[in-house]
Design an enzyme around this catalytic site. Structure first.
Site, short mmCIF file in Angstrom:
data_model
loop_
_atom_site.label_atom_id
_atom_site.label_comp_id
_atom_site.label_asym_id
_atom_site.label_seq_id
_atom_site.Cartn_x
_atom_site.Cartn_y
_atom_site.Cartn_z
N ASN A 59 20.97 46.43 32.00
CA ASN A 59 21.88 47.54 31.71
C ASN A 59 23.30 47.04 31.47
O ASN A 59 23.75 46.11 32.13
CB ASN A 59 21.91 48.52 32.90
N ASP A 99 15.15 42.51 44.88
CA ASP A 99 16.11 43.60 44.95
C ASP A 99 16.07 44.25 46.33
O ASP A 99 14.98 44.52 46.86
CB ASP A 99 15.79 44.62 43.86
N GLN A 135 24.61 50.69 34.58
CA GLN A 135 24.97 49.42 35.21
C GLN A 135 25.79 49.75 36.45
O GLN A 135 26.88 50.29 36.36
CB GLN A 135 25.77 48.52 34.27
N HIS A 152 23.02 40.98 35.14
CA HIS A 152 21.78 40.68 35.83
C HIS A 152 20.63 41.36 35.11
O HIS A 152 20.83 42.33 34.39
CB HIS A 152 21.82 41.09 37.31
N HIS A 185 16.67 42.90 35.58
CA HIS A 185 15.65 43.38 36.52
C HIS A 185 14.26 43.00 36.00
O HIS A 185 13.96 43.19 34.83
CB HIS A 185 15.69 44.91 36.62
#
Length: 127
Positions: free
Chosen positions: A77, A21, A84, A90, A92
């Site tokens: 999310n 990230d 989100q 996606h 995490h």
């Protein structure tokens, strides 16, 4: 976008990319991203989503060992109300360390046993 490719950890399996990230909660914070576009959990097909947690487990295991993490959060999310911020599915993977100040918490609310039972019955009927 060039920073994304500099942090790419690879493609696992062939329909996903895993990146670090660019705005991490902690060192090692990574994202599992399907190559095909799905806005959220409600759009992704069952076959693709079934591959996410085995991949998350593999990544989390390596992170825990390499970073000496005390724990791992796996977060996904869906929708603005759920935080989100990118309209592409996606997941995490966030390494956690004792007293890291990074929190994924919410204040617990009171519940009513009768309301919980009624909701469980209603949801169960649709599952």
């Amino acid at each position: 976008m060039s920073g994304i490719f500099n942090s790419c950890l690879g493609s696992f399996p062939r329909d996903f990319t895993v990146i670090l990230d660019l705005s991490p909660a902690n060192t090692g914070h990574s994202l599992i991203i399907p190559k095909q576009h799905y806005e959220n959990l409600f759009e992704i097909d069952d076959e693709t989503v079934a591959k996410v947690f085995p991949l998350a487990k593999r990544i989390a295991t390596v992170m825990k060992e390499e970073l000496n993490a005390d724990g791992i959060n796996i977060v996904q999310n869906n929708g603005v109300a759920a935080n989100q911020t990118v309209p592409h599915f996606h997941t995490h993977i966030i390494p956690r360390f004792d007293n890291d100040g990074c929190g994924i918490v919410w204040p617990p609310k009171d519940s009513d046993a009768d309301e919980l039972a009624a909701l469980a019955e209603k949801l169960s009927a649709r599952l």
